[in-house]
Design a protein around this motif. Sequence first.
Motif, PDB file in Angstrom:
ATOM      1  N   ALA A  70       0.883  -1.160  -0.189  1.00 41.99           N
ATOM      2  CA  ALA A  70      -0.069  -0.054  -0.037  1.00 41.99           C
ATOM      3  C   ALA A  70       0.703   1.306  -0.159  1.00 41.99           C
ATOM      4  O   ALA A  70       0.693   2.079  -0.915  1.00 41.99           O
ATOM      5  CB  ALA A  70      -0.853  -0.022   1.290  1.00 41.99           C
ATOM      6  N   ALA A  71       1.859   1.312   0.716  1.00 39.84           N
ATOM      7  CA  ALA A  71       2.942   2.487   0.876  1.00 39.84           C
ATOM      8  C   ALA A  71       3.523   2.734  -0.413  1.00 39.84           C
ATOM      9  O   ALA A  71       3.451   3.692  -0.993  1.00 39.84           O
ATOM     10  CB  ALA A  71       3.732   2.245   1.808  1.00 39.84           C
ATOM     11  N   GLY A  72       4.026   1.705  -1.077  1.00 39.20           N
ATOM     12  CA  GLY A  72       4.661   1.522  -2.443  1.00 39.20           C
ATOM     13  C   GLY A  72       3.767   2.045  -3.619  1.00 39.20           C
ATOM     14  O   GLY A  72       4.153   2.847  -4.432  1.00 39.20           O
ATOM     15  N   SER A  73       2.426   1.613  -3.427  1.00 40.20           N
ATOM     16  CA  SER A  73       1.659   2.168  -4.340  1.00 40.20           C
ATOM     17  C   SER A  73       1.310   3.585  -4.352  1.00 40.20           C
ATOM     18  O   SER A  73       1.146   4.041  -5.390  1.00 40.20           O
ATOM     19  CB  SER A  73       0.309   1.224  -3.973  1.00 40.20           C
ATOM     20  N   CYS A  74       1.182   4.065  -3.153  1.00 40.64           N
ATOM     21  CA  CYS A  74       0.988   5.516  -2.953  1.00 40.64           C
ATOM     22  C   CYS A  74       1.927   5.993  -3.845  1.00 40.64           C
ATOM     23  O   CYS A  74       1.704   7.073  -4.496  1.00 40.64           O
ATOM     24  CB  CYS A  74       1.011   5.810  -1.616  1.00 40.64           C
ATOM     25  N   ALA A  75       3.199   5.660  -3.501  1.00 41.85           N
ATOM     26  CA  ALA A  75       4.693   6.642  -3.988  1.00 41.85           C
ATOM     27  C   ALA A  75       4.653   6.318  -5.527  1.00 41.85           C
ATOM     28  O   ALA A  75       5.014   7.276  -6.124  1.00 41.85           O
ATOM     29  CB  ALA A  75       5.744   6.074  -3.421  1.00 41.85           C
ATOM     30  N   TYR A  76       4.393   5.303  -5.898  1.00 42.50           N
ATOM     31  CA  TYR A  76       4.361   4.840  -7.418  1.00 42.50           C
ATOM     32  C   TYR A  76       3.354   5.675  -8.110  1.00 42.50           C
ATOM     33  O   TYR A  76       3.658   6.249  -9.154  1.00 42.50           O
ATOM     34  CB  TYR A  76       4.179   3.597  -7.723  1.00 42.50           C
ATOM     35  N   GLU A  77       2.042   6.074  -7.662  1.00 44.03           N
ATOM     36  CA  GLU A  77       1.291   6.617  -8.365  1.00 44.03           C
ATOM     37  C   GLU A  77       1.258   8.232  -8.089  1.00 44.03           C
ATOM     38  O   GLU A  77       0.867   8.901  -8.984  1.00 44.03           O
ATOM     39  CB  GLU A  77      -0.375   6.374  -7.897  1.00 44.03           C
ATOM     40  N   MET A  78       2.333   8.537  -7.399  1.00 44.93           N
ATOM     41  CA  MET A  78       2.906   9.945  -7.482  1.00 44.93           C
ATOM     42  C   MET A  78       4.017  10.141  -8.327  1.00 44.93           C
ATOM     43  O   MET A  78       4.708  11.345  -8.181  1.00 44.93           O
ATOM     44  CB  MET A  78       3.238  10.339  -5.875  1.00 44.93           C
ATOM     45  N   GLY A  79       4.215   9.113  -9.102  1.00 44.78           N
ATOM     46  CA  GLY A  79       5.287   9.148  -9.999  1.00 44.78           C
ATOM     47  C   GLY A  79       6.692   9.060  -9.424  1.00 44.78           C
ATOM     48  O   GLY A  79       7.658   9.393 -10.246  1.00 44.78           O
ATOM     49  N   LYS A  80       7.002   8.266  -8.265  1.00 43.60           N
ATOM     50  CA  LYS A  80       8.139   7.955  -7.725  1.00 43.60           C
ATOM     51  C   LYS A  80       8.517   6.563  -7.668  1.00 43.60           C
ATOM     52  O   LYS A  80       7.564   5.674  -7.072  1.00 43.60           O
ATOM     53  CB  LYS A  80       8.102   8.559  -6.582  1.00 43.60           C
ATOM     54  N   ALA A  81       9.606   6.037  -8.144  1.00 49.79           N
ATOM     55  CA  ALA A  81      10.151   4.768  -7.892  1.00 49.79           C
ATOM     56  C   ALA A  81      10.600   4.820  -6.381  1.00 49.79           C
ATOM     57  O   ALA A  81      11.583   5.480  -6.181  1.00 49.79           O
ATOM     58  CB  ALA A  81      10.901   4.032  -8.948  1.00 49.79           C
ATOM     59  N   VAL A  82      10.332   3.846  -5.576  1.00 47.68           N
ATOM     60  CA  VAL A  82      10.721   3.821  -4.244  1.00 47.68           C
ATOM     61  C   VAL A  82      11.046   2.246  -3.689  1.00 47.68           C
ATOM     62  O   VAL A  82      10.773   1.258  -4.342  1.00 47.68           O
ATOM     63  CB  VAL A  82       9.794   4.204  -3.389  1.00 47.68           C
ATOM     64  N   VAL A  83      12.053   2.391  -2.941  1.00 47.77           N
ATOM     65  CA  VAL A  83      12.022   1.013  -1.900  1.00 47.77           C
ATOM     66  C   VAL A  83      11.921   1.601  -0.517  1.00 47.77           C
ATOM     67  O   VAL A  83      12.064   2.635   0.040  1.00 47.77           O
ATOM     68  CB  VAL A  83      13.604   0.403  -2.087  1.00 47.77           C
ATOM     69  N   THR A  84      11.766   0.499   0.121  1.00 40.08           N
ATOM     70  CA  THR A  84      11.518   0.757   1.822  1.00 40.08           C
ATOM     71  C   THR A  84      12.695   1.065   2.577  1.00 40.08           C
ATOM     72  O   THR A  84      13.762   0.308   2.491  1.00 40.08           O
ATOM     73  CB  THR A  84      10.685  -0.463   2.230  1.00 40.08           C
ATOM     74  N   LEU A  85      12.709   2.292   2.921  1.00 42.34           N
ATOM     75  CA  LEU A  85      13.924   2.453   3.723  1.00 42.34           C
ATOM     76  C   LEU A  85      13.803   2.268   5.277  1.00 42.34           C
ATOM     77  O   LEU A  85      14.576   1.891   6.122  1.00 42.34           O
ATOM     78  CB  LEU A  85      14.223   4.114   3.589  1.00 42.34           C
ATOM     79  N   ASN A  86      12.618   2.402   5.964  1.00 46.47           N
ATOM     80  CA  ASN A  86      12.134   2.237   7.350  1.00 46.47           C
ATOM     81  C   ASN A  86      10.750   2.058   7.580  1.00 46.47           C
ATOM     82  O   ASN A  86       9.869   2.604   6.760  1.00 46.47           O
ATOM     83  CB  ASN A  86      12.674   3.369   8.183  1.00 46.47           C
ATOM     84  N   ALA A  87      10.571   1.247   8.209  1.00 46.36           N
ATOM     85  CA  ALA A  87       8.651   0.698   8.563  1.00 46.36           C
ATOM     86  C   ALA A  87       8.706   0.563  10.164  1.00 46.36           C
ATOM     87  O   ALA A  87       9.572  -0.164  10.706  1.00 46.36           O
ATOM     88  CB  ALA A  87       8.561  -0.438   7.833  1.00 46.36           C
ATOM     89  N   ASN A  88       7.762   1.003  10.500  1.00 43.15           N
ATOM     90  CA  ASN A  88       7.217   0.540  11.987  1.00 43.15           C
ATOM     91  C   ASN A  88       5.726   0.365  11.797  1.00 43.15           C
ATOM     92  O   ASN A  88       4.828   0.635  11.245  1.00 43.15           O
ATOM     93  CB  ASN A  88       7.298   2.114  12.690  1.00 43.15           C
ATOM     94  N   ILE A  89       5.646  -0.834  12.504  1.00 43.52           N
ATOM     95  CA  ILE A  89       4.029  -1.404  12.458  1.00 43.52           C
ATOM     96  C   ILE A  89       3.666  -1.649  13.964  1.00 43.52           C
ATOM     97  O   ILE A  89       4.394  -2.262  14.942  1.00 43.52           O
ATOM     98  CB  ILE A  89       3.879  -2.447  11.357  1.00 43.52           C
ATOM     99  N   ASN A  90       2.387  -1.274  14.333  1.00 40.87           N
ATOM    100  CA  ASN A  90       1.685  -1.671  15.553  1.00 40.87           C
ATOM    101  C   ASN A  90       0.552  -2.844  15.196  1.00 40.87           C
ATOM    102  O   ASN A  90      -0.536  -2.248  14.540  1.00 40.87           O
ATOM    103  CB  ASN A  90       1.135  -0.475  16.152  1.00 40.87           C
TER     104      ASN A  90
END
Length: 146
Positions: A70-90
């Motif tokens: 979901a995070a990657g999809s947000c960024a991709y649709e904003m025109g950015k190719a990304v990789v996960t740098l940091n993540a925190n989940i609860n």
Amino acid sequence: MERNQNVLKSEEYKRNFFKKEVLRTLIMEGMTIDYAGDGVSELSLKITDKMLNTYSKVHGGILFTLSDYAAGSCAYEMGKAVVTLNANINFIKAVNTQEIIAKGKAVHSGKSTVVVNVETMDKKTGELLSTSSFTMFVIGDAQDFI
């Protein structure tokens, strides 16, 4: 000139390889991107028995993986190719359900990073299952990886 054509062919090969091979391995069976655009995304995932933990609840790794998509999809649709740098989940609640959804919302979009907050929920009941925050590192324009 011939050398430049070889370089272009090489670049084209890399893109096709990425598109056909790498992306194919990333798709989780039963996952769909229901919406992605305007800095938000919504994905859903049909849960199978293989996705349950020892206690017959959806495994936390499944929630994390769907959130990462979901995070990657947000960024991709904003025109950015990304990789996960940091993540925190609860993890909020453990459930045995048939389908979950993840909703992502970009809260920062810079030149080198994108920050996305994601919530996962039981699709049937709407119960909150997890909250997470992802910092994504921008590696280029999304169109360069098509």
